[in-house]
Scaffold this active site. Structure first.
Site, mmCIF file in Angstrom:
data_model
loop_
_atom_site.group_PDB
_atom_site.id
_atom_site.type_symbol
_atom_site.label_atom_id
_atom_site.label_comp_id
_atom_site.label_asym_id
_atom_site.label_seq_id
_atom_site.Cartn_x
_atom_site.Cartn_y
_atom_site.Cartn_z
ATOM 1 N N LYS A 76 0.852 -1.193 0.000
ATOM 2 C CA LYS A 76 0.000 0.000 0.000
ATOM 3 C C LYS A 76 0.885 1.239 0.000
ATOM 4 O O LYS A 76 1.910 1.268 0.692
ATOM 5 C CB LYS A 76 -0.914 -0.024 1.238
ATOM 6 C CG LYS A 76 -1.942 1.103 1.273
ATOM 7 C CD LYS A 76 -2.924 0.935 2.445
ATOM 8 C CE LYS A 76 -3.957 2.064 2.470
ATOM 9 N NZ LYS A 76 -4.915 1.935 3.588
ATOM 10 N N SER A 151 -9.946 2.184 2.644
ATOM 11 C CA SER A 151 -8.998 2.873 1.797
ATOM 12 C C SER A 151 -7.979 1.967 1.113
ATOM 13 O O SER A 151 -7.330 2.395 0.153
ATOM 14 C CB SER A 151 -8.239 3.902 2.637
ATOM 15 O OG SER A 151 -7.416 3.261 3.596
ATOM 16 N N SER A 175 -10.433 -0.075 6.878
ATOM 17 C CA SER A 175 -9.768 0.064 5.570
ATOM 18 C C SER A 175 -9.086 -1.191 5.042
ATOM 19 O O SER A 175 -8.676 -1.226 3.886
ATOM 20 C CB SER A 175 -8.746 1.200 5.620
ATOM 21 O OG SER A 175 -9.398 2.442 5.488
#
Lengths: 483, 476
Positions: A76, A151, A175
């Site tokens: 990420k 997210s 997330s």
């Protein structure tokens, strides 16, 4: 290679069925093919990835290896990685090349994993649909008209479309679990303090936690073996003996008590999702577990409390992006104040600015007691709800998200509807508890996730529960069409 | 109209640690700009603060030295504001729960002791520095100082004159160096005072509105700034004006203060507990361990010097104003030198010579042994005090020679033989009959003149008190 587990890839590397370089090249070619339509990656750097793969092959040939050596992983873009552009999904950091590695990056590097690239995400991890990214929205591989959740939507879409076998995520209010649910993956948010936050760009420091996203619980266990560990550079990281998260995977779950919170099955829950979650719970009964009714009475307060605490911390955490030392700076400005205003006005997106404003407001003189302090008190009540619940059960189960994936653009203009996406996940962040999501079915061609919430540091038990289910079902093996 | 002056002081004491408050970067002064700005100092994305335990120990030492309560749990908060030399956009500082509470420091006001109450002392980090005028139209930022550990020490408004404020600041300055938590270097900003000043009509209880003079880094400036500010406030009020709560700056060039910002313009700092740092817990074991490493404090040592070594209160306080001086003094006395003469010599000749030469007592060219020997020779009347100054001068220049060798070389040995002195006295009496007469007729001055004549005749070597005794006997 496309549906291989870490164990299978590891054995393939050992038996020289393929090299780490070949494995990396394979996934890099899939990224090249699929990413233009899915937009799961912000940065791909073949040279860097293949360099790491070469090193991994050397290690493997010397016999210096562990299960993650040579395994490709998507990271990420919230994790600082030395020499990599690290944007956190924001124009503010569009020109930021990190000079150092986050703990999580360091841990996977040490294990010999191969970084395939940095995945797209909601800007500064603020969002539940991956539509707030400066780098454009991520598409759900199950249906490109739909959102992947957020997210960690880039990581979720990357694994769901098999552009990467595994990926890292972070979870501040859901997330990891919500995009795992919307993309049909297994994802785990560990207990707060299990994984060092060093080098992970902060959204809300008291809630943020990094975790694994993969196809199976077993792969998550492999990843957690690498990620968990004490790091003195994060003062909130907890110093406890290292565990082997693979050790208990095959334990029987006979007699384990599963708490079913009635508040997780209210009118906000999509009926089809409810049906599939209940079917999964039935499966657990068949596996010998016992279902007990529990209550988490303060569940409805979790979202309001979260939207005081998280923005408060964020408003302060994001103050460092001021255009002075690194990152974006407005091109033209009159003086210092004007530079601050323009830099932050242009450098941050709408959602980030909304949360900075909320956070600044709730911390302001005269409002602090009514908002921030009160929220902290309710946060304690929410933790106490769980403490009470865990006297009656071993784990808690329910939906991970109130619905399946929704259409891109559907909730973009309605922040409150968007915030409700995390209604079942947020309370565990507030309590610091571990939570995970695993796929338990599909409706209208879109995956549905079951959430497992464990007691503090019971990741091993949660993985055992998820693994037991995945030994009997096939949902985790489903692959979207067209990838 | 008569006015009472009310003063409280907040002092930023830079702690003598190796590294910064929340990172491993060095805090050495004077390095190339930004060469000590690590990723934490620069507030890079993702970096986190880790508390420096040495700074915590310094704070506890200070608490113990001022008889304060050490909080078993204190909390770091974020003080949020934007400024280019504040890299994170917030300063980490203890706010609601500081580590040190309710201490006290005793100062001397005239002949009286006065206790100044310390409200609190808390740990925080310093900001960086903006550097103006380096290039046209631009300011530079030096973050070497960003994150430097500070202890902010806050008093109650207990001082009522500029002199008291200076006495407090000096006492605090002595103490923090004595207990080894600060190098005390005021030019380099290691010890800086913010002074809150207000005035109220004599006899009334209600405090006036205060103005805070920021960043005073010399005792002289503290005095000048308070004097100017008090006058300004009294004049303003007597002219029918009002005082607005504000932060002000003192300009040493003009000796004036001027407002920087008023309360209305003050920032809302949006304090909240820093979620990156756990509450700071301190237990008794930790406190006891630090206690065991602490030696006596200046006040106690001063008491002992008075009681055990017979020093005057003044001398004892002067000696104990500086730990290095105290150590030096004790070592000389341990060599068998008279405490009183040693104190006189250190506070007199040695001090002025060290000052002239800009040398710290730790680097004194005259060794402990040599000074002790010199003082012994004064004490046993081998040389007079005046002769000793000449020996001292020679020792300062050449530390290879022994005291006795210098005395011999300069021919300074004092005449203490009463027969020899008697004959000198006789010579002077014989040749100064008129002066003797004057003395006999009641003019005491004449006696001193006669002593002077004897000393001159002996080339300064006669023991003056013996001369005096013998002369008095002879002509009375």
């Amino acid at each position: 290679m496309i549906n291989n587990s870490i164990n299978e890839l590891h054995h393939g590397l050992l038996k020289k069925d393929f090299s780490s370089v070949e494995l990396a090249e394979y996934f890099l070619s899939r990224i090249k093919k699929l990413n233009p339509s899915i937009n799961a990656f912000i940065t791909v750097d073949e040279e860097k990835s293949l360099g790491q793969a070469k090193l991994a092959d050397e290690k493997i040939s010397k016999g210096d290896l562990n299960p993650l050596t040579g395994i490709p992983i998507a990271q990420k873009d919230i994790f600082c990685a030395k020499g990599w552009k690290t944007t956190c999904g924001s124009l503010m950091l569009d020109n930021f090349i990190s000079p150092y590695d986050a703990y999580v990056i360091e841990a996977f590097n040490k294990a010999g994993s191969v970084n395939l690239g940095k995945t797209n995400m909601d800007e500064f991890a603020m969002g539940s649909s991956n539509e707030t990214s400066y780098y454009g929205p991520v598409k759900n591989p199950w249906n490109l008209d739909y959102v992947p959740g957020g997210s960690s939507g880039g990581s979720a879409a990357a694994v769901a479309s098999r552009m990467a076998p595994i990926a890292t995520g972070t979870d501040t209010g859901g997330s990891i679990r919500q995009p795992a649910s919307l993309c049909g993956l297994t994802g785990l948010k560990p207990t707060y303090g299990l994984v060092s936050r060093f080098g992970m760009i902060a959204f809300a420091s008291s809630l943020d936690q990094a975790g694994p996203m993969a196809l199976t619980a077993e792969d998550c266990a492999h990843m957690l073996n690498v990620m968990a560990g004490y790091d003195e550079r994060d003062s909130t990281c907890i110093n406890r003996p290292k565990e082997d998260y693979l050790a208990n995977l095959d334990h029987s779950i006979q007699g384990l008590k599963i708490g079913i919170p009635k508040e997780f099955f209210d009118e906000g829950l999509d009926a089809n999702v409810q049906k599939l979650v209940e079917e999964a719970l039935n499966e657990y009964k068949k596996l010998g577990a016992e279902l007990v009714d529990i209550s988490l009475p303060n569940t409805s307060l979790a979202i309001p409390v979260y939207y005081v605490i998280a923005p408060a911390e964020a408003s302060s955490n994001l103050s460092r992006y001021d255009g002075v030392r690194y990152g974006y700076r407005a091109k033209e400005y009159k003086d210092l104040m004007d530079m601050y205003f323009k830099t932050r006005e242009q450098g941050f997106g709408e959602e980030v600015k909304r949360r900075i404003l909320i956070g600044t407001y709730v911390l302001s003189a005269g409002y602090y007691d009514a908002y921030y302090l009160k929220a902290q008190k309710i946060r304690k009540l929410i933790s106490n709800d769980f403490k009470e619940a865990f006297t009656k059960c071993d784990v808690i189960m329910g939906p991970a998200a109130p619905s399946v994936a929704f259409k891109s653009g559907d909730k973009k203009e309605d922040p409150l509807a968007m915030y409700l996406q995390d209604i079942y996940t947020i309370s565990t962040n507030l309590a610091g508890l571990p939570g995970m999501s695993l796929p338990v079915g599909q409706t209208q061609g879109l995956p549905v996730g079951l959430q497992i919430i464990g007691n503090y540091f019971k990741e091993s038990q949660m993985l055992n529960m998820a693994h037991a289910y995945q030994q009997k079902t096939q949902w985790h093996k489903m692959m979207p069409e067209g990838v | 109209m008569d006015w009472d002056i009310v003063i409280g002081i907040e002092t930023h004491v830079q702690l003598k640690t190796q590294s910064k408050q929340f990172s491993a970067a060095s805090i050495a002064y004077g390095a190339e700009p930004n060469s000590q700005a690590c990723l934490v100092s620069l507030a890079y994305p993702g970096v986190l603060p880790v508390l420096n335990k040495e700074a915590v120990k310094c704070a506890i030492r200070f608490g113990l030295a001022t008889d304060a309560a050490i909080a078993i749990r204190s909390v770091f908060a974020r003080k949020n504001y934007f400024y280019p030399d504040l890299p994170k956009g917030y300063q980490i500082s203890q706010y609601e729960l500081p580590i040190v509470n309710h201490g006290k420091l005793t100062i001397k006001v005239g002949d009286e002791d006065k206790v100044v109450r310390i409200l609190r002392a808390h740990l925080e980090e310093d900001a960086g520095k903006s550097v103006h005028g380096v290039s046209q139209g631009k300011s530079g930022i030096d973050l070497n100082r960003a994150g430097t550990p500070l202890l902010e020490i806050v008093t109650e408004p207990d001082m009522s004159s500029a002199d008291e404020a200076v006495a407090y600041a000096k006492k605090l300055h002595e103490l923090v160096q004595w207990i080894g938590i600060c190098d005390g270097n005021m030019q380099e900003g290691s010890f800086r005072c913010d002074v809150n000043v207000s005035v109220k009509k004599k006899g009334t209880d209600k405090l006036g509105t205060r103005r805070e003079i920021k960043n005073l880094n010399s005792f002289k400036f503290i005095k000048q700034a308070i004097d100017y500010e008090v006058n300004w406030q009294i004049e303003t009020l007597e002219d029918g004006g009002t005082i607005e709560q504000s932060t002000i700056l003192f300009n040493p060039d003009t000796g004036e203060t001027r407002a920087m910002r008023t309360k209305e313009e003050a920032n809302d700092y949006r304090y909240f507990p820093d979620p990156d740092l756990l509450p700071l817990d301190v237990n008794d074991d930790m406190i006891n361990e630090i206690k065991s490493t602490m030696t006596e404090l200046p006040a106690e040592v001063s008491q002992n010097l008075q009681k055990n070594l017979g020093l005057s209160e003044y001398d004892a306080n002067e000696i104990t104003a500086d730990r290095a001086v105290t150590d030096f003094f004790m070592q000389v006395v341990e060599k068998g030198a008279s405490a009183k003469i040693t104190a006189n010599w250190i506070l007199g000749n040695l001090y002025s010579r060290l000052n002239e030469s800009n040398v710290e007592i730790q680097n004194c060219p005259i060794s402990i042994d040599a000074l002790a020997n010199l003082i012994k020779r004064i004490d046993d009347s081998t040389i007079s005090n005046n002769a000793a100054k000449k020996v001292f001068d020679r020792m300062w220049q050449d530390n290879q020679l022994t005291v006795d060798a210098i005395i011999d070389d300069l021919g300074l040995k004092q005449i203490s033989d009463s027969g020899e002195i008697e004959s000198l006295v006789q010579q002077v009496v014989d040749s100064n009959a008129s002066m003797v007469e004057e003395f006999k007729s009641g003019k005491d001055k004449a006696f001193n003149a006669l002593v002077g004549q004897v000393m001159k005749l002996s080339k300064g070597k006669a023991n003056p008190s013996q001369v005096s005794d013998i002369l008095r006997k002879k002509i009375s």
